[in-house]
Design an enzyme around this catalytic site. Structure first.
Site, PDB file in Angstrom:
ATOM      1  N   ASP A  46       3.534   0.624  13.044  1.00  0.00           N
ATOM      2  CA  ASP A  46       2.811  -0.658  13.025  1.00  0.00           C
ATOM      3  C   ASP A  46       3.473  -1.798  13.781  1.00  0.00           C
ATOM      4  OD1 ASP A  46       0.832   0.510  11.448  1.00  0.00           O
ATOM      5  OD2 ASP A  46       1.794  -0.082   9.601  1.00  0.00           O
ATOM      6  N   ASP A  51       0.796  -1.214   0.000  1.00  0.00           N
ATOM      7  CA  ASP A  51       0.000   0.000   0.000  1.00  0.00           C
ATOM      8  C   ASP A  51       0.834   1.272   0.000  1.00  0.00           C
ATOM      9  OD1 ASP A  51       0.837  -0.463   2.605  1.00  0.00           O
ATOM     10  OD2 ASP A  51      -1.161  -0.504   3.473  1.00  0.00           O
TER      11      ASP A  51
END
Length: 885
Positions: free
Chosen positions: A481, A71
């Protein structure tokens, strides 16, 4: 768990850091800088994965040709010989940083050398640039670009749906692209060189995740989400007649053309109330399979169905493996086995707890089995075993209660593909890695198939901060993350990310310059403390205590001796503490949200910056005083550091194109700053080992100098700059952090936004811009054993053993040789290497530089060859010839 990943300081970027054209470099700016060049070898500090992989595409004509899209971190091609991924979009530069987000990939089944990528990261204002379609005729080794008149969203909601980009399998000059934001369906008839809207396509989509989102992120129309050709309705050279298109519209999700795109109509009888995430056609049996969810994903989705459409009769059949009432997830990850028509698989992509689910049918959806099921709740029986020994951090250090297990089978599993040439191989993407198996058909025979990470070479972390202390581990990182890692060996995957606590994102970290065993890190966490400390160089951590009001990590600084800390967290003002953060006191004289750093010599001195003002504390962070320095950037997109070993020596980088922007230096603890006139723009600053003969540490920056954007090095306080990257190695946006290595001259660690931690080593033994270089190569007797261990058409694998047959130990080594038949190294392990033409040089990595007399060191590599593959006849250890065995 994987969160939405947005550029660090993206609001500042959108406000001007990346917007508009930079000012031209005038004569006064140019006269004070000289630019030279150097050749660097670039690699990743291995983490393996670390982010969401929403798409995997196998070529339907050529075995072992596969691609993956991320992404925000570019696209990759599978390398079968080494079972690794090769990055394909590292050439994307600073001004086009959004083109590292890949919303779709297409591999040409007529000409496998051709591959296409639809790129663009955000459709709202966060990304100032429009999207593009990249096209390659050499499998992604080089690209041409067709700019689009609208934005694409590789990191937008709905990015797991697709593929939005497709090549006509019969007439490969024709491609279709589904656009978001109400821009409709687009077509190219010249192999992606130009694009025009399909004017008569009847539906641009209407689904938005959250209409109330004023940022435009969740309120954008997700648009046209996939294109699928029925290859049986065309012949080679003629356009395929039947094309199916998925639209983000719960009442009108599937459209079809039966005249090669001349006219379009809604497919009659289709189910409503759901979004079609995937549409996969099994031409052998005449079935279009569709995976539906009530939401666009990749995080959300509470209900879903699987449907089968018979293309010959128009019959719709609900083939869902469970009753609608029993779903708490949407379906995606849809694939069919091209070797065994009738075998179809799908995922429960949004089943976060207790795990994702994978479903498999061998009778075209008539009956299904599951990857796991309950025996008696909460106990599970799995059809698979998990082996994460190559990426052990995938367990997250967790010890969950049943029915949850660690490592998880996955989450956000929108990409799942069976190899069209091998029914036993399947790959699927998760929020953190690519998993795969090579014995999938054991599922059907009652055995257990093995799931392993198939992700080496694919590095997808967003980097917020970096630290390279003078002793201990060479690199510690603050990541989005997955929190961050301590690398004791850059060529190996660390066993675990930072834990106790495990931040979802680490925003800042620091160490005590005079006591590098003392580390501090801060970050974001849904619940729990936002700060942690280590007294063993980051190997183990313990949580501190938050001051009142803290909502996020912010920035943190450790005193030079490790005796106190200053923290500027989100949600609260700047704080200071002695000891390890058991109690905090508010600092005075400095605004909330300031960036904080420490002097690297005086443990009582700390610095801060906020909105154009530089602040100094000489009492350990208790009180700060604004400096009289003027002319600094007025915004907050600034990063600064104090030089190790010299009190009050501070470098500051940052700014925006609509104001002050560049690099500043202070030698009086920030009382005054001098702007380096030759540096047009700079966003990071870091220090590394001085070159031999140099009196000042090496500077590194991500900057624009002499009209060129790049990674630069200076060994003489910025008088001369060397661009050390090249146009093939740009990695989009590199503005978060940079640091040199204090122990290895020329080594630099560079942050990226989605390509992990990149590090470079110089090939310039003389120090280039400032003299000096690396330690001399060892002298003395040595022998080399070179052995080809495997060879196949176009490729081979070899092992090299280097033995110290002299009387003295080596402290570092460099082995050179030449290939005589044009061989090229594609990957090398247990050493670092450079290759220029036929000449190859392999150097030790940190852990195998010491070789005692009578001992040996080994490394291996894979390479390419054609014609013949003769073994090298001569090797040199530095400048000394080796005996070849």
């Amino acid at each position: 768990m994987r969160r939405t990943r947005i550029l660090t300081a993206v609001l500042a970027l959108a406000a001007g850091l990346l917007a508009g054209a930079p000012p031209a470099l005038g004569a006064d700016a140019a006269k004070d800088v000289s630019i030279t060049a150097d050749t660097y070898t670039w690699k990743n500090a291995r983490i393996d994965g670390g982010g969401f992989v929403p798409g995997i595409v196998f070529n339907r004509k050529e075995r072992n040709l596969a691609y993956a899209r991320t992404d925000i971190g570019g696209a990759y091609r599978w390398q079968q010989s080494s079972k690794t991924w090769t990055p394909l979009l590292d050439s994307v530069g600073w001004d086009d940083w959004g083109h590292t987000g890949v919303v779709s990939l297409a591999s040409d089944a007529v000409d496998p050398d051709r591959v296409y990528a639809a790129v663009g990261t955000y459709t709202n204002s966060w990304d100032p640039g429009n999207g593009a379609v990249m096209r390659s005729a050499d499998r992604g080794a080089s690209w041409q670009k067709a700019d689009l008149p609208f934005k694409l969203g590789g990191n937008m909601p709905g990015r797991g749906m697709g593929e939005r980009l497709a090549v006509d399998p019969n007439r490969n000059s024709v491609l279709y692209l589904g656009a978001p934001s109400g821009k409709g369906l687009w077509r190219s008839t010249d192999s992606g060189a130009s694009w025009s809207q399909v004017a008569n396509f009847p539906n641009v989509g209407n689904y938005v995740q959250d209409p109330s989102d004023t940022s435009g992120y969740a309120s954008d129309n997700q648009g046209i989400v996939w294109v699928t050709f029925d290859e049986s309705t065309g012949t080679a050279g003629s356009a395929t007649r039947t094309i199916y298109v998925g639209v983000a519209d719960k009442d009108n999700a599937v459209y079809r053309s039966t005249d090669a795109g001349a006219t379009w109509s809604r497919v009659a009888g289709q189910p409503t109330g759901y979004l079609a995430h995937k549409g996969v056609l099994d031409a052998a049996n005449g079935y279009l399979y569709l995976a539906y969810s009530d939401k666009g994903g990749p995080y959300d989705g509470g209900k879903g169905r699987l449907w089968r459409y018979a293309t010959a009769t128009g019959t719709w059949t609900d083939i869902s493996p469970v009753a609608e009432a029993d779903t708490y997830y949407g379906f995606s990850g849809l694939t069919v086995d091209r070797q065994k028509p009738g075998t179809v698989m799908a995922t429960a992509y949004s089943s976060w707890w207790p795990d994702t689910q994978i479903f498999r049918s061998t009778d075209s959806g008539g009956t299904w089995t599951k990857a796991w099921d309950y025996t008696s709740y909460p106990d599970r029986a799995n059809r698979y075993t998990m082996d994460v020994s190559s990426s052990p951090w995938l367990t997250w250090g967790a010890n969950p209660s049943p029915p949850e297990q660690t490592p998880k089978l996955g989450w956000m599993t929108e990409a799942l593909e069976i190899d069209p040439f091998d029914s036993n191989r399947m790959m699927y993407g998760t929020g953190a890695t690519i998993y795969g198996t090579e014995d999938l058909t054991k599922w059907d025979s009652g055995g257990r198939f093995t799931v392993r990470p198939m992700v080496q070479g694919l590095e997808e972390t967003a980097v917020n901060d970096l630290a390279s202390p003078p002793s201990g581990a060479p690199l510690l990182s603050a990541l989005g993350d997955v929190g961050g890692f301590r690398h004791t060996d850059l060529a190996k995957v660390p066993s675990m990310m930072f834990t106790q606590p495990n931040f979802t994102t680490t925003t800042s970290l620091d160490f005590a310059e005079a006591n590098p065993n003392t580390f501090v890190r801060v970050g974001n966490l849904d619940s729990g403390p936002h700060i942690a400390f280590s007294t063993d160089n980051g190997a183990n951590w313990f949580a501190g205590t938050d001051p009142s009001g803290v909502s996020g990590g912010g920035t943190v600084a450790a005193a030079a001796d490790g005796g106190r800390f200053v923290w500027s967290p989100a949600g609260a003002g700047v704080q200071y503490t002695t000891g390890f953060g058991t109690s905090w006191q508010a600092s005075s004289g400095i605004p909330a949200g300031a960036v904080v750093e420490s002097d690297r010599v005086d443990p009582k001195v700390f610095y801060g910056f906020k909105s154009g003002k530089f602040y100094v504390s000489s009492d350990g962070g208790a009180t700060f005083t604004a400096s009289a320095a003027s002319g600094l950037p007025s915004g907050d997109s600034v990063r600064f550091k104090a030089l190790p070993g010299t009190k009050g020596d501070v470098w500051l980088a940052g700014g925006a194109t609509d104001g002050a922007y560049g690099l500043w230096h202070s030698t009086d603890a920030g009382a005054t700053f001098t702007k380096l006139s030759g540096v047009e723009q700079a966003d990071t600053i870091g220090f590394g080992k001085a070159a031999t003969g140099a009196s000042y540490q090496t500077l590194y920056t991500s900057a624009k100098i002499g009209g060129v954007r790049g990674i630069f090095r200076s060994t003489d306080k910025g008088a001369i700059w060397t661009r050390i990257n090249d146009d093939a190695h740009q990695w989009g946006w590199t503005g978060a952090a940079i640091t040199g290595d204090p122990r290895v001259y020329g080594r630099v660690y560079v942050s990226t936004n989605g390509r992990g931690v990149v590090y470079g080593d110089t090939s310039d033994a003389g120090g280039g811009d400032g003299g000096g270089g690396t330690d001399p190569a060892p002298a003395g007797a040595s022998t080399v054993t070179y052995r080809i261990t495997n060879q196949w058409s176009g490729g081979f694998q070899a092992d090299v053993q280097l033995s110290n047959t002299g009387s003295s130990a080596w402290n570092g080594w460099s082995l050179g040789w030449s290939f005589t038949d044009g061989q090229r190294i594609t990957q090398l392990w247990n050493a670092e290497y450079t290759q220029s033409g036929s000449a190859v040089t392999a150097r030790n990595v940190g852990w195998n530089g010491g070789v005692a007399a009578g001992s040996s060191v080994s490394f291996g590599f894979t390479g390419s060859w054609s014609g013949t593959n003769a073994e090298p006849a001569a090797f040199k250890l530095g400048e000394t010839s080796c005996t070849v065995v």
